[in-house]
Design a protein around this motif. Structure first.
Motif, PDB file in Angstrom:
ATOM      1  N   VAL A  39      55.391  52.075  36.124  1.00  0.00           N
ATOM      2  CA  VAL A  39      55.614  52.667  37.450  1.00  0.00           C
ATOM      3  C   VAL A  39      56.587  51.808  38.246  1.00  0.00           C
ATOM      4  O   VAL A  39      57.515  52.320  38.892  1.00  0.00           O
ATOM      5  CB  VAL A  39      54.277  52.800  38.218  1.00  0.00           C
ATOM      6  CG1 VAL A  39      54.539  53.374  39.613  1.00  0.00           C
ATOM      7  CG2 VAL A  39      53.305  53.691  37.458  1.00  0.00           C
ATOM      8  N   ALA A  40      56.394  50.498  38.208  1.00  0.00           N
ATOM      9  CA  ALA A  40      57.278  49.585  38.945  1.00  0.00           C
ATOM     10  C   ALA A  40      58.708  49.659  38.431  1.00  0.00           C
ATOM     11  O   ALA A  40      59.671  49.533  39.204  1.00  0.00           O
ATOM     12  CB  ALA A  40      56.747  48.158  38.831  1.00  0.00           C
ATOM     13  N   GLU A  41      58.871  49.890  37.140  1.00  0.00           N
ATOM     14  CA  GLU A  41      60.208  49.987  36.556  1.00  0.00           C
ATOM     15  C   GLU A  41      60.903  51.266  36.982  1.00  0.00           C
ATOM     16  O   GLU A  41      62.125  51.286  37.182  1.00  0.00           O
ATOM     17  CB  GLU A  41      60.106  49.928  35.030  1.00  0.00           C
ATOM     18  CG  GLU A  41      61.452  49.896  34.321  1.00  0.00           C
ATOM     19  CD  GLU A  41      61.314  49.746  32.818  1.00  0.00           C
ATOM     20  OE1 GLU A  41      62.334  49.913  32.125  1.00  0.00           O
ATOM     21  OE2 GLU A  41      60.197  49.477  32.345  1.00  0.00           O
ATOM     22  N   ARG A  42      60.134  52.342  37.142  1.00  0.00           N
ATOM     23  CA  ARG A  42      60.731  53.639  37.485  1.00  0.00           C
ATOM     24  C   ARG A  42      60.963  53.821  38.982  1.00  0.00           C
ATOM     25  O   ARG A  42      61.768  54.658  39.399  1.00  0.00           O
ATOM     26  CB  ARG A  42      59.849  54.778  36.966  1.00  0.00           C
ATOM     27  CG  ARG A  42      59.935  54.985  35.467  1.00  0.00           C
ATOM     28  CD  ARG A  42      59.126  56.176  35.008  1.00  0.00           C
ATOM     29  NE  ARG A  42      57.690  55.950  35.078  1.00  0.00           N
ATOM     30  CZ  ARG A  42      56.972  55.356  34.130  1.00  0.00           C
ATOM     31  NH1 ARG A  42      57.572  54.902  33.034  1.00  0.00           N
ATOM     32  NH2 ARG A  42      55.663  55.206  34.247  1.00  0.00           N
ATOM     33  N   GLU A 102      47.472  38.142  39.453  1.00  0.00           N
ATOM     34  CA  GLU A 102      48.396  37.478  38.523  1.00  0.00           C
ATOM     35  C   GLU A 102      49.137  38.499  37.662  1.00  0.00           C
ATOM     36  O   GLU A 102      50.325  38.315  37.347  1.00  0.00           O
ATOM     37  CB  GLU A 102      47.620  36.483  37.660  1.00  0.00           C
ATOM     38  CG  GLU A 102      47.105  35.293  38.459  1.00  0.00           C
ATOM     39  CD  GLU A 102      46.214  34.370  37.645  1.00  0.00           C
ATOM     40  OE1 GLU A 102      45.820  34.765  36.518  1.00  0.00           O
ATOM     41  OE2 GLU A 102      45.896  33.264  38.132  1.00  0.00           O
ATOM     42  N   ALA A 103      48.464  39.585  37.292  1.00  0.00           N
ATOM     43  CA  ALA A 103      49.132  40.634  36.516  1.00  0.00           C
ATOM     44  C   ALA A 103      50.259  41.269  37.320  1.00  0.00           C
ATOM     45  O   ALA A 103      51.360  41.522  36.797  1.00  0.00           O
ATOM     46  CB  ALA A 103      48.121  41.700  36.088  1.00  0.00           C
ATOM     47  N   LEU A 104      50.017  41.527  38.605  1.00  0.00           N
ATOM     48  CA  LEU A 104      51.066  42.109  39.442  1.00  0.00           C
ATOM     49  C   LEU A 104      52.220  41.130  39.652  1.00  0.00           C
ATOM     50  O   LEU A 104      53.383  41.535  39.746  1.00  0.00           O
ATOM     51  CB  LEU A 104      50.489  42.536  40.791  1.00  0.00           C
ATOM     52  CG  LEU A 104      49.504  43.710  40.775  1.00  0.00           C
ATOM     53  CD1 LEU A 104      49.171  44.129  42.194  1.00  0.00           C
ATOM     54  CD2 LEU A 104      50.027  44.895  39.989  1.00  0.00           C
ATOM     55  N   ARG A 118      59.062  40.215  36.321  1.00  0.00           N
ATOM     56  CA  ARG A 118      59.585  40.716  35.042  1.00  0.00           C
ATOM     57  C   ARG A 118      59.273  39.760  33.890  1.00  0.00           C
ATOM     58  O   ARG A 118      60.087  39.564  32.985  1.00  0.00           O
ATOM     59  CB  ARG A 118      61.093  40.977  35.144  1.00  0.00           C
ATOM     60  CG  ARG A 118      61.451  42.038  36.180  1.00  0.00           C
ATOM     61  CD  ARG A 118      62.934  42.310  36.211  1.00  0.00           C
ATOM     62  NE  ARG A 118      63.261  43.319  37.204  1.00  0.00           N
ATOM     63  CZ  ARG A 118      63.204  44.643  37.022  1.00  0.00           C
ATOM     64  NH1 ARG A 118      62.805  45.104  35.842  1.00  0.00           N
ATOM     65  NH2 ARG A 118      63.527  45.477  37.986  1.00  0.00           N
ATOM     66  N   ARG A 119      58.095  39.184  33.955  1.00  0.00           N
ATOM     67  CA  ARG A 119      57.619  38.360  32.851  1.00  0.00           C
ATOM     68  C   ARG A 119      56.750  39.213  31.940  1.00  0.00           C
ATOM     69  O   ARG A 119      56.453  40.365  32.239  1.00  0.00           O
ATOM     70  CB  ARG A 119      56.795  37.172  33.388  1.00  0.00           C
ATOM     71  CG  ARG A 119      57.625  36.157  34.171  1.00  0.00           C
ATOM     72  CD  ARG A 119      56.765  34.984  34.611  1.00  0.00           C
ATOM     73  NE  ARG A 119      56.028  35.262  35.833  1.00  0.00           N
ATOM     74  CZ  ARG A 119      54.737  34.984  36.019  1.00  0.00           C
ATOM     75  NH1 ARG A 119      54.016  34.474  35.032  1.00  0.00           N
ATOM     76  NH2 ARG A 119      54.160  35.244  37.177  1.00  0.00           N
TER      77      ARG A 119
END
Length: 232
Positions: free
Chosen positions: A90-93, A67-69, A75-76
């Motif tokens: 990391v996902a943003e970069r 659920e965290a992933l 993008r919540r």
């Protein structure tokens, strides 16, 4: 149980010293930190069964991380935990495949049923741990063919599962170890140098498989030799 899983004092890096040492071969500090966060996530998934008193609690932890992933993917607001916060960064970069990371959780649930057969252990290795390494490869080089990581990662994961007693010993004898070692040795030759830090721990996996323990200096020298030569 608390709202989030309990991790060690430094929660965004793996506990495994060999994995941390291997990451030191990543020169860029930000990329190193990002890779370590993904490797810490892989370690958390692998080690859930050792940190719960019953399978239901393990299942809850796996669901929590899934659920965290999903929150990161959508993008919540992400439920807070030092590692979930690090993974969001990391996902943003980097252009991570969040679906792949989410799907990598389920194979680890096989561990909650008790000691793994070799077939189930391969599922944990190939569909779980190796998938996370492929995403870590995107941090280091988004254009690299990360499929080459899977075979060395398989040997590394199975050796770790064996040493912690989670792999059925009757299916994980010396002959199987030799077979996996030969595969890993050939597979490592195809790994580009920029991705080598992700699978350097495979260099000492044979010692794990046979229950041998290297000293700290010996481990460092082995990792250095493997990084320099691309051989184990």
């Amino acid at each position: 149980m608390s709202d989030s899983p309990i991790l060690p004092e430094d929660e965004t890096v793996p506990r495994d010293e060999v994995v941390r040492l291997a990451a030191q071969f990543i020169e860029d500090a930000q990329k190193r930190a990002d890779v370590l966060a993904l490797l810490a996530f892989a370690e958390v998934l692998r080690d859930v069964p050792a940190r719960v008193s019953e399978p239901l609690l393990g299942d809850i932890r796996y669901t929590w991380w899934g659920e965290a992933l999903e929150e990161i993917r959508d993008r919540r607001k992400v439920r807070y935990h030092p590692l979930s916060a690090a993974l969001a960064g990391v996902a943003e970069r980097h252009a991570l495949d969040m679906k792949a990371l989410i799907d990598a959780i389920d194979p680890h649930r096989l561990q909650l049923d008790g000691r793994l057969s070799l077939r189930d252990a391969l599922s944990v290795a190939d569909q779980g741990q190796a998938v996370i390494l492929v995403q870590a490869a995107k941090v280091l080089d988004a254009t690299a063919d990360a499929a080459c990581l899977r075979i060395p990662a398989r040997f590394q994961t199975l050796a770790t599962l064996k040493v912690v007693g989670r792999l059925n010993a009757e299916e994980a004898g010396a002959e199987e170890g030799r077979h996996l070692y030969r595969e890993a040795r050939q597979g490592l030759k195809r790994v580009p140098s920029i991705l080598l830090p992700l699978v350097l721990p495979a260099a000492v996996a044979a010692d794990l498989w046979h229950g041998r323990v290297r000293g700290a200096l010996s481990v460092r020298l082995k990792l250095l030799w493997t990084f320099a030569t691309g051989r184990i």
